[in-house]
Design a protein around this motif. Structure first.
Motif, PDB file in Angstrom:
ATOM      1  N   HIS A 195      42.064   7.324  18.989  1.00 56.94           N
ATOM      2  CA  HIS A 195      42.799   8.329  19.776  1.00 56.94           C
ATOM      3  C   HIS A 195      43.665   7.700  20.861  1.00 56.94           C
ATOM      4  O   HIS A 195      44.123   8.400  21.760  1.00 56.94           O
ATOM      5  N   GLY A 288      35.726  10.169  16.315  1.00 51.66           N
ATOM      6  CA  GLY A 288      36.428  11.431  16.189  1.00 51.66           C
ATOM      7  C   GLY A 288      36.014  12.337  17.330  1.00 51.66           C
ATOM      8  O   GLY A 288      36.035  11.966  18.497  1.00 51.66           O
ATOM      9  N   GLU A 289      35.609  13.527  16.991  1.00 51.12           N
ATOM     10  CA  GLU A 289      35.142  14.482  18.002  1.00 51.12           C
ATOM     11  C   GLU A 289      33.629  14.431  18.168  1.00 51.12           C
ATOM     12  O   GLU A 289      33.073  15.188  18.960  1.00 51.12           O
ATOM     13  N   LYS A 290      32.965  13.551  17.435  1.00 50.54           N
ATOM     14  CA  LYS A 290      31.511  13.486  17.469  1.00 50.54           C
ATOM     15  C   LYS A 290      31.029  12.424  18.446  1.00 50.54           C
ATOM     16  O   LYS A 290      31.635  11.368  18.592  1.00 50.54           O
ATOM     17  N   SER A 291      29.924  12.710  19.088  1.00 48.86           N
ATOM     18  CA  SER A 291      29.234  11.704  19.891  1.00 48.86           C
ATOM     19  C   SER A 291      27.917  11.396  19.200  1.00 48.86           C
ATOM     20  O   SER A 291      27.116  12.294  18.920  1.00 48.86           O
TER      21      SER A 291
END
Length: 631
Positions: A195, A288-291
């Motif tokens: 990102h 991505g959008e995951k932790s």
């Protein structure tokens, strides 16, 4: 599927693939000119087509049409890439053979390309000479030089040979040395976070890396662990984990490699087998959008003392246990020593530096110790077979929990190259842009990543022309997928690479001095001899279970949780008085001299994570052992 010959392809055939008629006519005219030079079915024809006619923006169906038309009647092992003498002349092995080919091979020496196969055989017969050359070429420095290269007088206790006996070395310190391959201001690590695709690349010089490693090494000493203690790393492969990896070894400790994908139970198993005294981990990994939690898994695994790196800033997602340290507090203890050189702990070559585990798909994972010698095998494979050299940028999406992580560290740093690390998923266009921006020259892959790139068209619009070669390991290669991959980088070769954690590198691979066929290996690795056994155990078969010659620098002599001799040598046949080393894959040697892997010879194997029982050999191209993992 039937294919036309090249000379029968028409403008309409090309246009039917979605290419505008005017462009199709131009491509057809150029194709006709190439056929007029080399005919319509020779490797030289394909070489000229791939080098001058095909471009990534053309439909892949057009690439396929020309490839299969050119090799319509060729049979197996069609060369997808042929070495060009001008570029081959820049390779490490070409330059070595130009200097010393006649010394090695006498009057049989012709030129580096013609004589490469003879040189490989020479390396098997003369490992002392080859390894002396390779270590000199890589500027390997010993604090105490070896008494000899190979001592082979106790085959039962050391079937793999005693290599560099009497020597002392620190391989991590060799990664930090100033020598003819690099200076303090040279870039050694290039990275970017997911990102952040529009932000400049981040870079670390050798001077910066040395200071970071020294500081962490001082921090380790301040914690008070005994020399030789095992210290685990459960992190994604980023600049911080690389610094920690090198610091543990510089300071005389042993790295325990744990993949960041493991659940708490798998972490616990590896910590107990290795008797780790501490662990470095991250609070969370962002993908991505995951932790993805790491520290909480380490806590659930009942780990020893943990040093925890926060995801951002200094905040943690959960309170640290009593006795655990934040990364800030760990370094704060020794900040007054920042910039002060840490004198590396030089130890005998048989000293352990890294404990790496097999995948453990059929029970507890094998705990495979790397010694001070093993990194030299990894780096030498890269020097010879992938042609890693000063100025290169090496990228291989992987993790320090699998052998390709440590392999990447040594393959790049011991050869004067930079390693390129992308902190995020390698499957998307962000990674493709990183490869472009970092000007990666050697890109390592596993086939499932390539499959994902092709399916999502992730590489579209990005310039991969800086790539000189790819390398592939870990899974079955597919001809069409790898033809597609070559086409993304203007048809640069793919060096297939098969080996194992217990070898520290490969035993069969490719070379930039040999024609490369898709999903095939063109040569045994340097100093490696391959034996394909028939049903009676005789090493004379065309297809059968593979055994290896036992004398391999860097290969394991012990396992921490199994009897090494029973696993690799018990019950194996003798050849010229030496017991062969078990490998377990079924291999085929083709009429054109290439090698194909055909899966495990065991009754039980793991396919795509599913344990299957098989009654016969499964015939498919399987280009690595299951231990030889990517990300």
């Amino acid at each position: 599927m039937a294919h036309k010959s090249l000379s029968l392809i028409t403008v309409s055939d090309i246009e039917s693939l979605g290419i505008a008629r005017e462009d199709a006519a131009t491509l057809h005219q150029r194709l006709t000119e190439i056929i007029g030079i080399h005919g319509d079915n020779t490797p030289a024809t394909w070489q000229l087509i791939s080098n001058t006619l095909l471009r990534p923006e053309l439909p892949f169906s057009f690439h396929q049409m020309l490839y299969y038309a050119c090799y319509k009647d060729y049979g197996a092992d069609a060369p997808a890439w042929v070495p060009d003498p001008d570029s081959a002349a820049l390779t490490n092995v070409w330059q070595l053979l130009e200097r010393r080919g006649e010394e090695f091979l006498g009057s049989a020496y012709k030129d580096p390309i013609t004589s490469f196969d003879d040189f490989q055989k020479f390396s098997v017969s003369n490992p002392e000479i080859y390894w002396k050359c390779a270590l000199d070429e890589m500027n390997i420095s010993f604090s105490k030089p070896p008494e000899c290269i190979l001592r082979d007088n106790s085959p039962l206790s050391h079937p793999s040979g005693q290599w560099l006996p009497g020597a002392s070395i620190n391989p991590a310190q060799n990664c930090l040395n100033i020598n003819g391959k690099r200076g303090l201001n040279d870039t050694v690590i290039i990275w970017r976070d997911e990102h952040s695709d529009d932000l400049p690349l981040q870079r670390m010089t050798l001077e910066d890396l040395r200071e970071e490693v020294w500081l962490v090494a001082y921090g380790l000493k301040a914690v008070g662990l005994e020399k030789g203690s095992a210290i685990a790393i459960d992190m994604q492969m980023n600049v911080t984990s690389v610094v920690i990896y090198l610091a543990i070894i510089v300071a005389g400790y042993v790295v325990v490699s744990i993949a960041d994908s493991f659940a708490a139970s798998e972490i616990s198993t590896r910590l107990k087998i290795s008797k780790a005294k501490a662990i470095f981990t991250q609070d969370l990994i962002m993908r991505g959008e995951k932790s993805i939690p790491l520290y909480s898994r380490v806590v659930d695994a009942e780990s020893p003392m943990a040093v925890v790196i926060p995801t951002k800033g200094s905040e943690f997602s959960m309170k640290l246990r009593n006795g655990d340290l934040s990364w800030h507090d760990f370094l704060e203890k020794v900040n007054n020593l920042k910039g002060k050189e840490f004198i590396a702990i030089e130890q005998p070559v048989e000293t352990l530096t890294n404990i790496i585990f097999s995948s453990g798909t059929t029970g507890d994972p094998k705990a495979i110790p790397w010694t001070n010698v093993t990194p030299l095998k990894a780096a030498a494979d890269a020097w010879c077979h992938m042609d890693i050299r000063k100025g290169d940028v090496v990228c291989w999406p992987t993790n320090l929990g699998w052998m390709m992580g440590p392999w990447l560290v040594y393959a790049s740093l011991l050869n004067g190259a930079s390693m390129a690390l992308y902190n995020g998923s390698p499957l998307g266009s962000g990674f493709a842009k990183f490869v472009q921006d970092a000007k990666v020259t050697m890109l390592g892959v596993i086939p499932s990543i390539v499959r994902s790139w092709r399916s999502a068209n992730s590489t579209s619009g990005y310039d991969w022309s800086s790539i000189r070669c790819f390398s592939s390991s870990g899974e079955a290669s597919n001809v069409d997928e790898y033809l597609w991959l070559m086409g993304r980088a203007l048809y640069k070769p793919i060096i297939e690479y098969c080996g194992g954690t217990e070898i520290g590198g490969g035993f069969v691979c490719g070379s930039l001095l040999q024609a490369q066929s898709l999903a095939a290996f063109s040569t045994p690795a340097m100093c490696c001899s391959l034996f394909i056994l028939d049903d009676d155990g005789h090493p004379m078969a065309r297809i059968g279970e593979l055994a290896l010659g036992p004398l391999m620098l860097g290969a394991s002599n012990t396992l921490l949780n199994a009897d090494h001799y029973s696993v690799y040598f018990k019950g194996m046949p003798l050849f010229n008085g030496k017991v062969l080393r078990r490998h377990g894959d079924v291999f085929e040697r083709t009429a054109r001299g290439y090698y194909h892997a055909h899966g495990r010879a065991d009754d039980t194997m793991n396919l795509g994570g599913i344990k299957e029982t098989v009654k016969a050999v499964i015939l498919f191209n399987w280009n690595a052992t299951l231990d030889f993992r990517g990300p």
